[in-house]
Design an enzyme around this catalytic site. Sequence first.
Site, PDB file in Angstrom:
ATOM      1  CE1 TYR A   1      -3.282  15.326  19.445  1.00 26.80           C
ATOM      2  CE2 TYR A   1      -2.961  17.013  21.132  1.00 26.80           C
ATOM      3  CZ  TYR A   1      -3.544  15.835  20.714  1.00 26.80           C
ATOM      4  OH  TYR A   1      -4.386  15.149  21.558  1.00 26.80           O
TER       5      TYR A   1
ATOM      6  CB  SER B   1      -6.526  17.825  22.938  1.00 23.65           C
ATOM      7  OG  SER B   1      -5.381  18.318  23.616  1.00 23.65           O
TER       8      SER B   1
END
Length: 319
Positions: free
Chosen positions: A153, A128
Amino acid sequence: MEAILITGGAGFIGSHLVDNLLARGEKVVVVDDFNDYYSPKIKWKNIEQALKNHNFHLEQGDIRDFPFLERVFKRYPIKCVVHLAARAGVRPSVEDPILYEEVNGVGTTNLLELARRFEVPKFVYGSSSSVYGYTDQVPFKEDACADQPVSPYAATKRANELMCHAYHHLFGLKVVCLRFFTVYGPRQRPEMAIHKFTRLIDEGKEIPVYGDGSSKRDYTYIDDIIQGVVAAIDKDFDYEIFNLGESQVTDLLTLIRLIEENLGKPAKIKFLPFQAGDVPITYADISKAKKILGYNPQVPIEEGIKRFISWYKKEARDI
């Protein structure tokens, strides 16, 4: 016939990759647990057509369950693992960091260990853009420092990249890490900004805007992402990290305007405080992916939003 194993293959990005690989005659095995992060009905709809293909095999289970995964690796000869399964989203990770560490951390290590034991030739990991955290170095380059994530995250995604490198270094596992930049398009998860805003505007409800609307994102259309993922599957690398983005940025208020124009409805904006874990900008330098993968994104945000709204009107309004 050797198979490509896709974790999270019933999700947004995964199901598009499944369709692409089946179309070219690949044998595809999907692992997905159909959890309730969003409606499982959406995931089942995503793979509705794939289930009719004799080259498609679904294994329902949790990537934290090592014995389950081991049975999958024993059942199918696997030539490549594409690991897309994860607990996603910055803001929910702030609320439940332990779950994110368990799913993203333990799940990824399980898959790396099994890929090692079963001598899988290649491992493609879906990372990501969030790993870059706060940085003044824009656009983001793959060799930039990524050791100060600002959400659980993001921390799990970066930690998994490092675990991938450890498995490459120790055991010779060939790994490609792909840093995705705000992917959107048909089948996008309902809690993601473009889908969420579209639905709320369509229903005449307020949309939440955190901050003043000036935050910028490198929105990347799903077809362009899939092009990059397939190139990573097809090419041979030892260990590499690539940005996959559109390499153009759009501020939040401009994004909302594009949705308004394509829906033909005005937005009711509710401004809220800036949220912990969010970053002011994401912006991909894709020169490395262009040079080595042949990555060449084709869909600008104006066209991508037009396509997304068309899909939403036809298929997603009643979901």
